[in-house]
Write an enzyme that holds these catalytic residues in place. Structure first.
Site, PDB file in Angstrom:
ATOM      1  N   ASP A  63       2.242   2.021   3.384  1.00 26.35           N
ATOM      2  CA  ASP A  63       3.209   1.103   4.023  1.00 26.35           C
ATOM      3  C   ASP A  63       4.640   1.543   3.786  1.00 26.35           C
ATOM      4  O   ASP A  63       5.523   1.226   4.578  1.00 26.35           O
ATOM      5  CB  ASP A  63       3.127  -0.318   3.418  1.00 26.35           C
ATOM      6  CG  ASP A  63       1.763  -0.931   3.502  1.00 26.35           C
ATOM      7  OD1 ASP A  63       1.034  -0.611   4.453  1.00 26.35           O
ATOM      8  OD2 ASP A  63       1.432  -1.745   2.612  1.00 26.35           O
TER       9      ASP A  63
ATOM     10  N   HIS B 214       0.879  -1.173   0.000  1.00 29.87           N
ATOM     11  CA  HIS B 214       0.000   0.000   0.000  1.00 29.87           C
ATOM     12  C   HIS B 214       0.916   1.223   0.000  1.00 29.87           C
ATOM     13  O   HIS B 214       1.992   1.191   0.629  1.00 29.87           O
ATOM     14  CB  HIS B 214      -0.829   0.136   1.276  1.00 29.87           C
ATOM     15  CG  HIS B 214      -1.770  -0.978   1.592  1.00 29.87           C
ATOM     16  ND1 HIS B 214      -1.378  -2.119   2.235  1.00 29.87           N
ATOM     17  CD2 HIS B 214      -3.104  -1.098   1.393  1.00 29.87           C
ATOM     18  CE1 HIS B 214      -2.439  -2.906   2.425  1.00 29.87           C
ATOM     19  NE2 HIS B 214      -3.503  -2.310   1.913  1.00 29.87           N
TER      20      HIS B 214
HETATM   21  C1  XUL Z   1      -7.440  -6.539   4.696  1.00 25.10           C
HETATM   22  C2  XUL Z   1      -6.725  -6.945   3.467  1.00 25.10           C
HETATM   23  C3  XUL Z   1      -5.915  -5.880   2.808  1.00 25.10           C
HETATM   24  C4  XUL Z   1      -5.872  -5.997   1.324  1.00 25.10           C
HETATM   25  C5  XUL Z   1      -5.142  -4.872   0.652  1.00 25.10           C
HETATM   26  O1  XUL Z   1      -8.215  -7.528   5.260  1.00 25.10           O
HETATM   27  O2  XUL Z   1      -6.769  -8.074   3.090  1.00 25.10           O
HETATM   28  O3  XUL Z   1      -4.642  -5.925   3.362  1.00 25.10           O
HETATM   29  O4  XUL Z   1      -5.291  -7.192   0.919  1.00 25.10           O
HETATM   30  O5  XUL Z   1      -5.629  -3.637   0.998  1.00 25.10           O
END
Ligand code: XUL
Ligand code: CO
Length: 436
Positions: free
Chosen positions: A103, A100
């Site tokens: 992150d 992300h």
């Molecule tokens: C949350 C989840 C996230 C997604 C990406 O449950 O799975 O980490 O994979 O945003």
């Protein structure tokens, strides 16, 4: 960086099922060829940034437990985090990673600063990727942690939040594009509601459809060739999330005419939260042509929340793996370990052990599923179960022109009396067990 974060732990290698070395793969032999592709090409394993480098071990009752040499607030910390991340990718020998925006860099005090930080880190990643050969499976934007998103991003009642989210996604797609990401993920963590008493559900779904359409337009405008993936989850953090499960998202995409543009990222633990099995979600997505990628993890069956543990049960993964192989594999998706070590697993080596066990379980399941397909028994048995449909009168019932009255006439004329046949579930389950 001079000192290795993982100390003297050597790069992890395949040593076979008899190995006693905890830092060796026992089933994941990346170079082994199965059904014409290497195991690494089949699984396309990825390390996620968030659980490994951003999460510090806090839970809803307790403070961080992990001692990490970086912090999440400064660019200096972010650069050190990136060094350790690429050290970990190389130590595991995994070909992909996922992240992300939030992150990998601090948000700073404005969207512009966030954007600049992300651009700087993207350049740094590009160099590291070139040097190591590690690739990006997917990027995504975190539209759920910051307080501004407490009532949703695309589905927020405040249009300014919708606008902010659009800008943030634009930046995250740009970064993913620059790094030749194979996919881009949208997980609607807060796209849902807490109470219907204050929620205009119809309007929020329209907003979500519009937002996704603009993401698709933008992808085409900049020539991003990766696949857009929506990740279903029924709840948590919101009480109800609009992208509840595969079938719900499929209906949503169809309604907005987006089903040819978007595929799904299916997470094992999310399937469990939706009261489905993982193989159910995979089979439904595959049947609808929507299977894109997998977030590999497992859920605790008693907890009722998303525990994001590493998968460790090959038998349970095998039916899903079978459907994946039946559709010709998961590429350009992959197996992203959206999984975290437990809060007491505070040693750097624990991060490696989680991934080792996880990929070993996936590889074992892959090899079993390939054997199921190669010897053809399951296909044959399933076909046999539906063999009656080959008769011309039976096939005609599914063709245009068939009618209830004509079928009723034939039932009476031919005195049709269905004879019950065993579904042989135990036989099928016992047969599956032979492949493990
Ligand atoms: C949350 C989840 C996230 C997604 C990406 O449950 O799975 O980490 O994979 O945003
Ligand atoms: Co996920």
């Amino acid at each position: 960086m001079t000192k290795r974060f993982f100390g003297d732990i050597a790069p992890v290698r395949y040593e076979g099922p008899k190995s006693d070395n905890p830092f060796a793969f026992r089933h994941y032999d990346p170079a082994r060829v199965v059904m014409g592709k290497t195991v690494a090409e089949h699984l396309r394993p990825a390390v996620c940034y968030w659980h490994n480098f951003a999460w510090m071990g806090s839970d809803m009752f307790g403070a961080p437990t992990f001692a990490r040499p970086w912090d999440g607030e400064t660019m200096e910390g972010a650069r050190l985090k990136a060094d350790v991340a690429f050290e970990m990718f190389a130590t595991l020998g995994f070909p992909y990673f996922t992240f992300h925006d939030k992150d990998v860099v601090p948000e700073g005090s404005s969207l512009a600063e966030f954007g600049r930080n992300l651009t700087e880190m993207t350049d740094r990643f590009a160099e590291k990727m070139l040097a190591t050969g590690v690739k990006l499976l997917w990027g995504t934007a975190n539209l759920f942690s910051h307080p501004r998103y407490m009532a949703g991003a695309a589905t927020n009642p405040d249009p300014d939040v919708f606008a902010y989210a659009a800008a943030q996604v634009r930046n995250a797609i740009d970064a993913t594009h620059r790094l030749h990401g194979a996919n881009y993920v949208l997980w609607g963590g807060r796209e849902g509601y807490e109470t219907l008493l204050n929620t205009d559900l119809a309007r929020e779904q329209e907003q979500l459809g519009r937002f996704l359409s603009m993401v698709i337009d933008y992808k085409h405008k900049i020539g991003f060739k990766g696949i857009l993936l929506v990740e279903p989850k029924p709840q948590e953090p919101t009480k109800h999330q609009y992208d509840f499960d595969v079938a719900t998202v499929a209906g949503f995409l169809h309604r907005f005419g987006l089903d040819k543009e978007v595929k799904l990222n299916i997470e094992v633990g999310h399937a469990i939260l939706a009261h489905h099995s993982f193989e159910h979600e995979v089979a439904v997505a595959s049947a609808l042509g929507l299977l894109g990628s997998v977030d590999a993890n497992r859920n605790d069956y008693q907890s009722g929340w998303d525990t994001d543990q590493f998968p460790n049960n090959a038998a349970e993964l095998t039916p899903a793996m079978y459907f994946i192989l039946k559709q010709g594999g998961i590429a350009p998706g992959g197996f992203n370990f959206d999984a975290k070590v437990r809060r007491q697993s505070i040693d750097p080596g624990d991060l490696l052990l989680g991934h080792i066990g996880g990929i070993d379980a996936c590889a074992e399941a892959l090899i079993a599923a390939a054997a199921m397909i190669e010897d053809g028994k399951f296909d044959e048995l399933r076909e046999e179960r539906y063999a009656g449909w080959k008769a011309p009168a039976a096939a005609a019932m599914l063709k245009p022109g068939a009618s209830l009255e004509a079928i009723a006439r034939r039932v009476e004329a031919e005195n049709i009396e269905p004879k019950p046949r065993s579904g042989r579930q135990e036989f099928f389950e016992n047969l599956l067990a032979r492949y493990l």
